[in-house]
Design an enzyme around this catalytic site. Structure first.
Site, PDB file in Angstrom:
ATOM      1  N   LYS A  11       0.844  -1.210   0.000  1.00  0.00           N
ATOM      2  CA  LYS A  11       0.000   0.000   0.000  1.00  0.00           C
ATOM      3  C   LYS A  11       0.873   1.252   0.000  1.00  0.00           C
ATOM      4  O   LYS A  11       2.076   1.183   0.282  1.00  0.00           O
ATOM      5  CB  LYS A  11      -0.908  -0.021   1.234  1.00  0.00           C
ATOM      6  N   TYR A  59      15.900  30.166   9.234  1.00  0.00           N
ATOM      7  CA  TYR A  59      14.667  30.789   9.724  1.00  0.00           C
ATOM      8  C   TYR A  59      14.618  30.795  11.254  1.00  0.00           C
ATOM      9  O   TYR A  59      14.982  29.812  11.900  1.00  0.00           O
ATOM     10  CB  TYR A  59      13.447  30.019   9.208  1.00  0.00           C
TER      11      TYR A  59
HETATM   12  C1  PLP Z   1      -0.342  -1.760   6.867  1.00  0.00           C
HETATM   13  C2  PLP Z   1      -0.934  -3.048   7.292  1.00  0.00           C
HETATM   14  C3  PLP Z   1      -0.136  -4.195   7.403  1.00  0.00           C
HETATM   15  C4  PLP Z   1       1.368  -4.156   7.300  1.00  0.00           C
HETATM   16  O1  PLP Z   1       1.862  -3.668   8.531  1.00  0.00           O
HETATM   17  P1  PLP Z   1       3.439  -3.504   8.804  1.00  0.00           P
HETATM   18  O2  PLP Z   1       3.500  -3.115  10.226  1.00  0.00           O
HETATM   19  O3  PLP Z   1       3.917  -2.448   7.881  1.00  0.00           O
HETATM   20  O4  PLP Z   1       4.064  -4.822   8.524  1.00  0.00           O
HETATM   21  C5  PLP Z   1      -0.765  -5.406   7.662  1.00  0.00           C
HETATM   22  N1  PLP Z   1      -2.116  -5.470   7.831  1.00  0.00           N
HETATM   23  C6  PLP Z   1      -2.907  -4.377   7.779  1.00  0.00           C
HETATM   24  C7  PLP Z   1      -4.361  -4.510   7.998  1.00  0.00           C
HETATM   25  C8  PLP Z   1      -2.342  -3.125   7.512  1.00  0.00           C
HETATM   26  O5  PLP Z   1      -3.125  -2.043   7.477  1.00  0.00           O
END
Ligand code: PLP
Length: 383
Positions: free
Chosen positions: A44, A271
């Site tokens: 994702k 800044y």
């Molecule tokens: C993002 C996500 C994962 C992966 O999690 P990590 O901690 O990056 O390994 C797995 N399951 C769900 C439902 C997620 O949203």
């Protein structure tokens, strides 16, 4: 005399290198740890900012056969990549964690996607469609065991258990849940969620189960069920923060020095004049800023490296520029055109996250669009 064009990586103010072979090695490491459970890949958010297309291509070529994304559009893009891979094609399932609106059922079917159903309302939508169309639809069922985010809570699970017709027409391929505290092995919620998940599985149809994210893989065999779902660990984030990182580092980010300026004691930098030199100091200005995801919270906190020498970030990170104290590096080394390592061998993504007061996940997914991106390894050979 004609002027030659300059390649993007040569003219860029910063270069992000992504080691696809390291991602593949990390996936294999997770798969070996999780066996006999199968190992999916969570890709994702553009594979946590590193580039979904090259990452999916490399993992599919390495034998990864199950992918998870958050959104429908990520899933459609992932399917387009997998269709280029003869061994994966439409056969490798892509689960859409956020589910998909029923109005997008045509897209789900066309791209052979599996929506994750997160509520009784989702079940009603998709079961209704399956019955109207007279066919079964492959889906995953998400049960909430302690996140209070997505998924069927206990009361909705009880209704499904008592009224199995709610699943009519649905080909439930996976029942999943998600851990809240997997990176804290002694947190009591882990065992509570595990017990809740086991109880949910006992009253739902006997299909494959998936529970563990990256850190969950390291909580032990009871947490792995049939399929593990690592994301962050693939990309080099440490899934066991209390111990040495078992994963290979994946990215390097280096910024180019635009100018070096000698300042006197009591001169300030940047800044709001948040940094004042105590003695004569050489300041290198690098072409990376918070617009590139190098967050402003790193102001006066982070470090860069010139070779093996630490150069402290001084002053505010601004939109396009960041300043480092390079007094400890010889002038002929820290000069315009030279590189400062911002994330890499000397200073990994978790270290930068610690300085920013956040987690490696956020550092990765914020990596900017202006970096020249260089991919090493993978199926297309060394870059
Ligand atoms: C993002 C996500 C994962 C992966 O999690 P990590 O901690 O990056 O390994 C797995 N399951 C769900 C439902 C997620 O949203």
């Amino acid at each position: 005399m004609a002027l030659e064009p300059m390649p993007a990586a040569a003219r860029a103010g910063a270069v992000l290198t992504v080691d696809l072979d390291a991602i593949v090695a990390n996936w294999r490491r997770l798969a070996a740890t999780a066996a006999p459970a199968a190992c999916a890949a969570v890709v994702k958010a553009d594979a946590y900012g590193l580039g979904a297309a090259p990452v999916i291509e490399a993992l599919a070529a390495a034998g990864c056969r199950v992918f998870f994304v958050a959104t429908l559009d990520e899933a459609i893009a992932a399917r387009a990549v997998l269709r280029q891979q003869p061994a994966a094609g439409n056969a490798a399932p892509i689960y859409v964690l956020n589910g998909a609106p029923i109005a997008a059922a045509a897209e789900v079917a066309e791209h052979a996607l599996r929506p994750v159903l997160n509520s009784l309302a989702d079940l009603a939508d998709w079961a209704g469609l399956a019955q109207r169309q007279g066919r079964t639809l492959p889906v995953a069922l998400h049960v909430d065991t302690g996140m209070a985010r997505l998924g069927l809570p206990a009361a909705e699970r009880a209704i499904v258990a008592c009224e199995p017709d709610r699943l009519a027409g649905l080909d439930v391929r996976l029942i999943m849940s998600h851990l809240a505290c997997a990176d804290q092995p002694t947190h009591p919620l882990n065992a509570r969620q595990l017990a809740t998940f086991a109880a949910a599985l006992a009253v739902l149809p006997p299909v494959r189960a998936s529970f563990a994210n990256s850190s969950g893989v390291f909580l032990g065999a009871f947490y792995r069920f049939d399929l593990v779902r690592p994301g962050a660990a693939l990309y080099g984030v440490n899934p066991t923060p209390d111990q040495a990182n078992p994963m290979r580092p994946v990215i390097e980010l280096k910024g180019r020095i635009l100018q070096v300026r000698a300042i006197a004691a009591a001169d300030s930098v940047g800044y709001d004049a948040t940094y004042t030199a105590a003695s004569p100091t050489r300041i290198a200005t690098v072409a990376v800023g918070y617009a590139d995801g190098y967050c402003r919270a790193l102001s006066n906190r982070a470090s860069g490296y010139v070779g093996a020498v630490r150069v402290p970030l001084v002053g505010r990170v601004s939109m396009d520029l960041t300043t480092f104290d390079v007094s400890g590096v010889p002038e002929q080394v820290a000069r315009p055109g030279a590189w400062i390592e911002l994330i890499g061998r000397h200073h990994d993504v978790d270290a930068v996250a610690g300085e920013a007061g956040t987690i490696g996940y956020e550092i990765l997914t914020a990596l900017g669009r202006r970096y020249a991106r260089v991919y090493h390894g993978g199926t297309s050979g060394a870059a």
